[in-house]
Design a protein around this motif. Structure first.
Motif, PDB file in Angstrom:
ATOM      1  N   ILE A  72       0.866  -1.179   0.000  1.00 12.65           N
ATOM      2  CA  ILE A  72       0.000   0.000   0.000  1.00 12.65           C
ATOM      3  C   ILE A  72       0.899   1.225   0.000  1.00 12.65           C
ATOM      4  N   SER A  73       0.526   2.225  -0.766  1.00 11.11           N
ATOM      5  CA  SER A  73       1.318   3.451  -0.818  1.00 11.11           C
ATOM      6  C   SER A  73       1.140   4.234   0.476  1.00 11.11           C
ATOM      7  N   VAL A  74       2.083   5.094   0.739  1.00 14.36           N
ATOM      8  CA  VAL A  74       2.013   5.945   1.925  1.00 14.36           C
ATOM      9  C   VAL A  74       0.763   6.817   1.865  1.00 14.36           C
ATOM     10  N   ASP A  75       0.458   7.386   0.699  1.00 15.67           N
ATOM     11  CA  ASP A  75      -0.716   8.257   0.571  1.00 15.67           C
ATOM     12  C   ASP A  75      -2.004   7.508   0.891  1.00 15.67           C
ATOM     13  N   GLU A  76      -2.159   6.312   0.321  1.00 19.53           N
ATOM     14  CA  GLU A  76      -3.382   5.544   0.567  1.00 19.53           C
ATOM     15  C   GLU A  76      -3.468   5.102   2.021  1.00 19.53           C
ATOM     16  N   ALA A  77      -2.341   4.686   2.600  1.00 20.40           N
ATOM     17  CA  ALA A  77      -2.332   4.279   4.009  1.00 20.40           C
ATOM     18  C   ALA A  77      -2.715   5.450   4.903  1.00 20.40           C
ATOM     19  N   TYR A  78      -2.219   6.635   4.581  1.00 20.49           N
ATOM     20  CA  TYR A  78      -2.538   7.826   5.366  1.00 20.49           C
ATOM     21  C   TYR A  78      -4.033   8.141   5.281  1.00 20.49           C
ATOM     22  N   GLN A  79      -4.587   8.084   4.078  1.00 19.94           N
ATOM     23  CA  GLN A  79      -6.014   8.349   3.906  1.00 19.94           C
ATOM     24  C   GLN A  79      -6.858   7.334   4.682  1.00 19.94           C
ATOM     25  N   ARG A  80      -6.492   6.072   4.612  1.00 22.08           N
ATOM     26  CA  ARG A  80      -7.244   5.040   5.342  1.00 22.08           C
ATOM     27  C   ARG A  80      -7.071   5.211   6.848  1.00 22.08           C
ATOM     28  N   TRP A  81      -5.884   5.651   7.286  1.00 13.24           N
ATOM     29  CA  TRP A  81      -5.657   5.902   8.711  1.00 13.24           C
ATOM     30  C   TRP A  81      -6.551   7.044   9.184  1.00 13.24           C
ATOM     31  N   GLN A  82      -6.628   8.125   8.386  1.00 11.79           N
ATOM     32  CA  GLN A  82      -7.490   9.252   8.755  1.00 11.79           C
ATOM     33  C   GLN A  82      -8.950   8.832   8.844  1.00 11.79           C
ATOM     34  N   ALA A  83      -9.359   7.862   8.033  1.00  9.46           N
ATOM     35  CA  ALA A  83     -10.740   7.374   8.048  1.00  9.46           C
ATOM     36  C   ALA A  83     -10.967   6.335   9.155  1.00  9.46           C
ATOM     37  N   GLY A  84      -9.926   5.999   9.909  1.00 10.53           N
ATOM     38  CA  GLY A  84     -10.063   5.030  10.994  1.00 10.53           C
ATOM     39  C   GLY A  84     -10.184   3.594  10.511  1.00 10.53           C
ATOM     40  N   GLN A  85      -9.645   3.313   9.348  1.00  6.23           N
ATOM     41  CA  GLN A  85      -9.772   1.980   8.752  1.00  6.23           C
ATOM     42  C   GLN A  85      -8.483   1.173   8.791  1.00  6.23           C
ATOM     43  N   VAL A  86      -7.473   1.630   9.530  1.00  4.08           N
ATOM     44  CA  VAL A  86      -6.171   0.975   9.504  1.00  4.08           C
ATOM     45  C   VAL A  86      -5.671   0.702  10.914  1.00  4.08           C
ATOM     46  N   ILE A  87      -5.051  -0.451  11.070  1.00  2.00           N
ATOM     47  CA  ILE A  87      -4.229  -0.718  12.242  1.00  2.00           C
ATOM     48  C   ILE A  87      -2.825  -0.937  11.709  1.00  2.00           C
ATOM     49  N   PHE A  88      -1.896  -0.101  12.167  1.00  3.51           N
ATOM     50  CA  PHE A  88      -0.511  -0.249  11.776  1.00  3.51           C
ATOM     51  C   PHE A  88       0.158  -1.236  12.736  1.00  3.51           C
ATOM     52  N   VAL A  89       0.944  -2.152  12.187  1.00  2.00           N
ATOM     53  CA  VAL A  89       1.716  -3.085  13.004  1.00  2.00           C
ATOM     54  C   VAL A  89       3.188  -2.912  12.643  1.00  2.00           C
ATOM     55  N   ASP A  90       3.954  -2.486  13.628  1.00  2.00           N
ATOM     56  CA  ASP A  90       5.373  -2.228  13.464  1.00  2.00           C
ATOM     57  C   ASP A  90       6.126  -3.545  13.613  1.00  2.00           C
ATOM     58  N   MET A  91       6.822  -3.949  12.574  1.00  2.00           N
ATOM     59  CA  MET A  91       7.536  -5.224  12.564  1.00  2.00           C
ATOM     60  C   MET A  91       9.004  -5.066  12.994  1.00  2.00           C
ATOM     61  N   ARG A  92       9.383  -3.869  13.413  1.00  2.00           N
ATOM     62  CA  ARG A  92      10.767  -3.616  13.801  1.00  2.00           C
ATOM     63  C   ARG A  92      11.014  -4.027  15.248  1.00  2.00           C
ATOM     64  N   SER A  93      12.247  -3.867  15.681  1.00  2.00           N
ATOM     65  CA  SER A  93      12.601  -4.193  17.059  1.00  2.00           C
ATOM     66  C   SER A  93      11.855  -3.273  18.026  1.00  2.00           C
ATOM     67  N   GLY A  94      11.758  -3.713  19.265  1.00  2.90           N
ATOM     68  CA  GLY A  94      11.114  -2.894  20.284  1.00  2.90           C
ATOM     69  C   GLY A  94      11.804  -1.567  20.489  1.00  2.90           C
ATOM     70  N   GLU A  95      13.123  -1.554  20.370  1.00  3.83           N
ATOM     71  CA  GLU A  95      13.891  -0.322  20.529  1.00  3.83           C
ATOM     72  C   GLU A  95      13.538   0.675  19.420  1.00  3.83           C
ATOM     73  N   ALA A  96      13.473   0.191  18.185  1.00  2.00           N
ATOM     74  CA  ALA A  96      13.124   1.067  17.058  1.00  2.00           C
ATOM     75  C   ALA A  96      11.689   1.566  17.209  1.00  2.00           C
ATOM     76  N   TYR A  97      10.787   0.693  17.653  1.00  8.70           N
ATOM     77  CA  TYR A  97       9.384   1.082  17.865  1.00  8.70           C
ATOM     78  C   TYR A  97       9.297   2.188  18.907  1.00  8.70           C
ATOM     79  N   ARG A  98      10.024   2.024  20.012  1.00 13.24           N
ATOM     80  CA  ARG A  98       9.978   3.035  21.078  1.00 13.24           C
ATOM     81  C   ARG A  98      10.571   4.372  20.629  1.00 13.24           C
ATOM     82  N   ALA A  99      11.518   4.339  19.710  1.00 12.97           N
ATOM     83  CA  ALA A  99      12.131   5.579  19.233  1.00 12.97           C
ATOM     84  C   ALA A  99      11.142   6.406  18.416  1.00 12.97           C
ATOM     85  N   ALA A 100      10.383   5.755  17.541  1.00 14.43           N
ATOM     86  CA  ALA A 100       9.373   6.439  16.721  1.00 14.43           C
ATOM     87  C   ALA A 100       8.579   5.387  15.970  1.00 14.43           C
ATOM     88  N   HIS A 101       7.273   5.611  15.869  1.00 18.59           N
ATOM     89  CA  HIS A 101       6.418   4.694  15.119  1.00 18.59           C
ATOM     90  C   HIS A 101       5.235   5.449  14.530  1.00 18.59           C
TER      91      HIS A 101
END
Length: 173
Positions: A72-101
């Motif tokens: 999914i493109s960043v633009d489409e993901a952003y639009q779906r996020w604004q509409a409340g239709q997305v759950i983002f799942v961060d697949m990175r390490s816990g340290e990277a997640y805590r730094a920014a997500h």
């Protein structure tokens, strides 16, 4: 000393059985710790039986037999996020997640991950993402969720770096 008839077998002492069972439980716990601490990040929440759990993805390993998940493109993901239709799942390490997500993103280690996924609306989408250090993490995550039976899943094209390059919001501690 007692004489034991050859037809009788000696019974273990009353303390031996709990010690044996306790040892097995401790060994199983140590094995589980070793397996989960070597990069296998799975949620440990209790979930309804009708919803596939992320825990079953443990050891998923080789995904070469699984067709690629859609991106999914960043633009489409952003639009779906604004509409409340997305759950983002961060697949990175816990340290990277805590730094920014991404906003509202869940780490695989988040205890409420399975509950949030179960509450995803019918038209909702799970968007997984990684970063430049693990560029295939988002794709692998999307494949795992899809293989677990979640219908609407996609990998964020370009990961968190593409999101940030588009000047979209991120959450930091």
């Amino acid at each position: 000393m007692e004489n034991l008839d050859s037809s009788e077998t000696p019974k273990p002492s009353t303390w031996q059985l709990p010690v044996i069972i306790g040892s097995i439980v401790i060994l199983a716990g140590l094995l589980a710790f070793v397996v989960t601490s070597t990069g296998n990040r799975s949620a440990s929440a209790v979930t309804p039986t009708s919803v596939p759990t992320v825990e079953t993805a443990a050891g998923h390993g080789d995904l070469t037999n699984s067709p690629p998940a859609p991106t999914i493109s960043v633009d489409e993901a952003y639009q779906r996020w604004q509409a409340g239709q997305v759950i983002f799942v961060d697949m990175r390490s816990g340290e990277a997640y805590r730094a920014a997500h991404l906003p509202g993103a869940l780490s695989l280690a988040t205890p409420e991950l399975n509950q949030r996924l179960a509450a995803l609306p019918a038209d909702g989408l799970i968007v997984t993402y990684g970063d430049a250090n693990q560029p295939t993490a988002g794709q692998r995550g999307a494949q795992i969720f899809r293989d677990l039976g979640y219908g609407s899943v996609a990998a964020l094209d370009g990961g968190i770096e593409a999101w940030q390059a588009a000047n979209l919001p991120v959450e930091r501690p």
